[in-house]
Design an enzyme around this catalytic site. Sequence first.
Site, PDB file in Angstrom:
ATOM      1  N   THR A  27       0.761  -1.400  -0.138  1.00  0.00           N
ATOM      2  CA  THR A  27      -0.015   0.142   0.064  1.00  0.00           C
ATOM      3  C   THR A  27       1.035   1.371  -0.123  1.00  0.00           C
ATOM      4  O   THR A  27       1.997   1.325   0.280  1.00  0.00           O
ATOM      5  CB  THR A  27      -1.279   0.296   1.055  1.00  0.00           C
ATOM      6  N   LYS A 139       4.262  -8.949   3.460  1.00  0.00           N
ATOM      7  CA  LYS A 139       3.248  -8.547   3.043  1.00  0.00           C
ATOM      8  C   LYS A 139       1.764  -9.122   2.666  1.00  0.00           C
ATOM      9  O   LYS A 139       1.704  -9.018   1.137  1.00  0.00           O
ATOM     10  CB  LYS A 139       2.498  -7.198   3.059  1.00  0.00           C
ATOM     11  N   GLU A 172       4.177  -4.645  17.005  1.00  0.00           N
ATOM     12  CA  GLU A 172       4.189  -4.207  15.956  1.00  0.00           C
ATOM     13  C   GLU A 172       2.518  -3.845  16.403  1.00  0.00           C
ATOM     14  O   GLU A 172       2.512  -3.659  17.597  1.00  0.00           O
ATOM     15  CB  GLU A 172       3.868  -4.617  14.402  1.00  0.00           C
TER      16      GLU A 172
END
Length: 270
Positions: A27, A139, A172
């Site tokens: 992204t 990802k 995270e």
Amino acid sequence: MWINGVAQDTLSARDRAVQFGDGCFTTAAVREGRIQLLEAHLQRLQDGCQRLLMAAPDRALLAEEMRRAAAGQREAVLKVILTPGAGGRGYSRAGCTHPTRIIALAPWPQHYATLQQQGARLVTSPVRLAQNPLLAGIKHLNRLEQVLIRQQLDACDADEALVLDTAGTVVECCAANLFWRSGKAIFTPRLAQAGVDGIMRRYLLAQLAKAGHDCQQVEASRSVVLSADEVVICNALMPVLPVRQIDDVAFSARTLYQQLLASCQTMEAS
């Protein structure tokens, strides 16, 4: 939305993204028609394909399609999804002869500007990430853990989540990486067992090293992070936010935040 270069929003139900969450994505931020850190996003996709043992698309073609989608956009979010395509029987990719490229645009998230001023409030998520060194860092499309974390987060008055793995190590946030400062020492979680090695995390690590700062990648408990002088979170869109509170612990310092934010002012766009 464009699928394999054609403006459309229909994907085969046989695509392996639908069947198995088989693929990877990135992204990116678009500003004034240009994609920030484009080369880093392209490299992430290539690395993801390599780790997942799937064919990567032609890099020049993908870059051109991304630039074409970004053209004319003042501020937007650009998402790229790569999958092995449709075909195969069961888990096998045999028969997947045409990989899928999906490029989509979304509106710019306006709330990040407010959080840069106010600071973000985090809560510790009850959902723990499984340790899986085979997939740690990339990802990939299997994001059910993040979906559950977001569901829990939506039920409370917080901006982001502090996420631990099943061993109790801080990893995270739901959709961001984090750094913290204790005195002059700077830390970020080591992502060898779980988590996403984000584009902005990589960029900031490089910028810190260039400035002569040693950012230690560590396996730390929640209590270590809560005892820090300052916590900052980041992703490709934020790009960095100061943390004002985690659970019932407040933070007011912004030394590291200001340093990292200044580094973001010189990001390259293509």
